[in-house]
Enzyme design. Structure first.
Site, PDB file in Angstrom:
ATOM      1  N   HIS A 154       0.794  -1.230   0.000  1.00  0.00           N
ATOM      2  CA  HIS A 154       0.000   0.000   0.000  1.00  0.00           C
ATOM      3  C   HIS A 154       0.820   1.270   0.000  1.00  0.00           C
ATOM      4  CE1 HIS A 154       0.960  -0.006   4.253  1.00  0.00           C
ATOM      5  NE2 HIS A 154       0.566   1.247   4.299  1.00  0.00           N
TER       6      HIS A 154
HETATM    7  C1  UD1 Z   1      -2.397   5.421   5.720  1.00  0.00           C
HETATM    8  C2  UD1 Z   1      -1.117   5.970   6.348  1.00  0.00           C
HETATM    9  C3  UD1 Z   1      -0.017   4.927   6.245  1.00  0.00           C
HETATM   10  C4  UD1 Z   1      -0.468   3.621   6.835  1.00  0.00           C
HETATM   11  C5  UD1 Z   1      -1.756   3.185   6.155  1.00  0.00           C
HETATM   12  C6  UD1 Z   1      -2.289   1.885   6.694  1.00  0.00           C
HETATM   13  C7  UD1 Z   1      -0.748   8.392   6.157  1.00  0.00           C
HETATM   14  C8  UD1 Z   1       0.019   9.438   5.467  1.00  0.00           C
HETATM   15  N1  UD1 Z   1      -0.641   7.160   5.647  1.00  0.00           N
HETATM   16  O1  UD1 Z   1      -2.147   5.203   4.336  1.00  0.00           O
HETATM   17  O2  UD1 Z   1       1.112   5.381   6.958  1.00  0.00           O
HETATM   18  O3  UD1 Z   1       0.536   2.655   6.647  1.00  0.00           O
HETATM   19  O4  UD1 Z   1      -2.745   4.209   6.350  1.00  0.00           O
HETATM   20  O5  UD1 Z   1      -3.431   1.470   6.013  1.00  0.00           O
HETATM   21  O6  UD1 Z   1      -1.411   8.673   7.129  1.00  0.00           O
HETATM   22  N2  UD1 Z   1      -9.475   4.503   1.574  1.00  0.00           N
HETATM   23  C9  UD1 Z   1     -10.643   3.807   1.549  1.00  0.00           C
HETATM   24  N3  UD1 Z   1     -11.209   3.458   2.743  1.00  0.00           N
HETATM   25  C10 UD1 Z   1     -10.659   3.772   3.942  1.00  0.00           C
HETATM   26  C11 UD1 Z   1      -9.464   4.481   3.952  1.00  0.00           C
HETATM   27  C12 UD1 Z   1      -8.869   4.837   2.771  1.00  0.00           C
HETATM   28  O7  UD1 Z   1     -11.175   3.483   0.493  1.00  0.00           O
HETATM   29  O8  UD1 Z   1     -11.237   3.409   4.984  1.00  0.00           O
HETATM   30  C13 UD1 Z   1      -8.812   4.845   0.283  1.00  0.00           C
HETATM   31  C14 UD1 Z   1      -9.143   6.234  -0.191  1.00  0.00           C
HETATM   32  O9  UD1 Z   1      -9.230   6.212  -1.561  1.00  0.00           O
HETATM   33  C15 UD1 Z   1      -7.917   7.029   0.220  1.00  0.00           C
HETATM   34  C16 UD1 Z   1      -6.822   6.005   0.081  1.00  0.00           C
HETATM   35  O10 UD1 Z   1      -7.413   4.764   0.446  1.00  0.00           O
HETATM   36  O11 UD1 Z   1      -7.719   8.160  -0.567  1.00  0.00           O
HETATM   37  C17 UD1 Z   1      -5.634   6.278   0.955  1.00  0.00           C
HETATM   38  O12 UD1 Z   1      -6.032   6.431   2.310  1.00  0.00           O
HETATM   39  P1  UD1 Z   1      -5.121   7.336   3.305  1.00  0.00           P
HETATM   40  O13 UD1 Z   1      -5.648   7.251   4.688  1.00  0.00           O
HETATM   41  O14 UD1 Z   1      -4.917   8.698   2.721  1.00  0.00           O
HETATM   42  O15 UD1 Z   1      -3.723   6.635   3.222  1.00  0.00           O
HETATM   43  P2  UD1 Z   1      -3.326   5.092   3.302  1.00  0.00           P
HETATM   44  O16 UD1 Z   1      -2.733   4.725   2.006  1.00  0.00           O
HETATM   45  O17 UD1 Z   1      -4.428   4.259   3.846  1.00  0.00           O
END
Ligand code: UD1
Length: 372
Positions: free
Chosen positions: A206
């Protein structure tokens, strides 16, 4: 009465917060309020973990959801500040290195509320990682820095953080793992997927550096398809990664439904619960990952871990544990998997204080008492 506000936001915060909240709530004279920023919101990324880990329902959800880094961090601060004003806690407690961690710390520090950081001092020395910036900023805002490994103390001292703020307590994620290991084992999740014990690999991906660029992700998955000839690979797919898959279907025709299901080389699933994932990890032949926490969990489980990164903020997992940094190039991935399959992986040992008591140590330091 000491009032502590504990802030979580993303999946990896939850297994760190659970034992600390439990240890604090066992002590008299402490109230703990739990606030969820809503950075992660899908059931499999959040609620399921609350249920499985026995975390109390958050007292408040800030519902920030997904957005760019600036917007997400800003929104957490905007929504958290009035809560701090109203609740006036004695301490704010944050975990790990996600955007929720840095946003909550900055908000509290600006209001002169002391902050405690669980998992302080880790450094990858790679400032292109958003987490590295979150780690550095958070640590410099905190009064209590709880560390998991000796490298963290060295990093913090080098950055000029006063020694008396740093407390080596061990690893709270390991507290959670040891507590739930037996339950996860009896779940036998591999069997439910039709996989033989120790006869499959487990993959998670991820990191933006691995999944956001279609070319890079194509190369990694192509390598996995090859490795999948030798043993099946289970791939619980993070939403960030899942969103990229449709764009790869032309270059990776196997990604389209039937091949995937029929050949069983790569088994793509939704993100899994804590127990299901722990169960799979515990009986995997080896793990391929770009996660931070999984490098630590595999070290405790003594399962070989190939980390698809060039660096790690958790060097002890390489020095003492089962972790090997293999980057994301196809040839290196093949070679590394081949080596593990030829039984050439090194045995690890469990790092100091990764003993299931880290949360107790933290609670003891924060309340100035060693027990209840
Ligand atoms: C975040 C953390 C990362 C951690 C990871 C674990 C930051 C900068 N990054 O990354 O350090 O290792 O979480 O999972 O804080 N999304 C969904 N559903 C959700 C959450 C996210 O569909 O419940 C999708 C959305 O499209 C979103 C993307 O995942 O834009 C990324 O989510 P985000 O929380 O920005 O970062 P992660 O890649 O999950």
């Amino acid at each position: 009465m000491t009032k502590i506000i504990s802030v979580v936001g993303a999946r990896p915060n939850l297994m760190k917060a659970a034992p600390v909240i439990e240890a604090l709530r066992r002590r008299s004279g402490v109230t703990v309020m739990l606030i969820h920023t809503g950075q992660h919101y899908d059931r499999e990324m959040s609620q399921l973990f609350f249920e499985q880990l026995g975390l109390p329902k958050p007292d408040l959800d800030l519902h920030v959801g997904s957005a760019s880094h600036g917007e997400q961090t800003g929104q957490i601060m905007i929504r958290f500040e009035p809560v701090l004003k109203q609740e006036n806690p004695d301490l704010v407690m944050v975990f790990g290195d996600v955007n929720s961690t840095v946003a909550a710390s900055l908000c509290a520090a600006k209001m002169n509320i002391p902050v405690a950081h669980v998992e302080a001092g880790l450094r990858s020395f790679d400032r292109t990682m958003p987490e590295e910036l979150n780690r550095i900023v958070t640590d410099h805002l905190c009064e209590f820095l709880f560390t998991t490994e000796p490298s963290a103390r060295k990093n913090l001292l080098k950055e000029g953080i006063p020694e008396e703020k740093i407390h080596f307590v061990g690893n709270v994620m390991v507290d959670t793992l040891l507590k739930h290991r037996e339950r996860a084992q009896t779940l036998n999740f591999a069997e439910k997927l039709g996989l033989p014990l120790c006869g499959y690999a487990l993959l998670t991906l991820h990191r933006p550096s691995n999944v956001d660029d279609p070319e890079t992700l194509t190369n990694i998955l192509d390598a996995m398809w090859e490795i999948g000839k030798r043993l099946p690979i289970v791939f619980p797919c993070h939403p960030r990664t899942r969103a990229q898959l449709p764009a790869l279907a032309e270059r990776l025709p196997w990604l389209k439904g039937e091949n995937l299901a029929a050949e069983k080389r790569i088994i793509i699933t939704e993100p899994l619960g804590y127990l299901e994932f722990l169960s799979l990890m515990n009986s995997a032949r080896f793990v391929l990952t770009d996660s931070g926490g999984i490098q630590e969990e595999t070290t405790v489980l003594n399962i070989p871990c190939l980390t698809l990164r060039e660096n790690t903020e958790r060097p002890i997992t390489v020095e003492q544990g089962t972790n090997i940094l293999v980057g994301n190039r196809r040839d290196r991935l093949w070679a590394a998997a081949d080596k593990v399959l030829s039984d050439e992986a090194h045995e690890g040992r469990i790092p100091e204080l990764w003993d299931g008591q880290a949360a107790e140590r933290i609670a003891g330091i924060l309340t100035g008492r060693s027990s209840g």
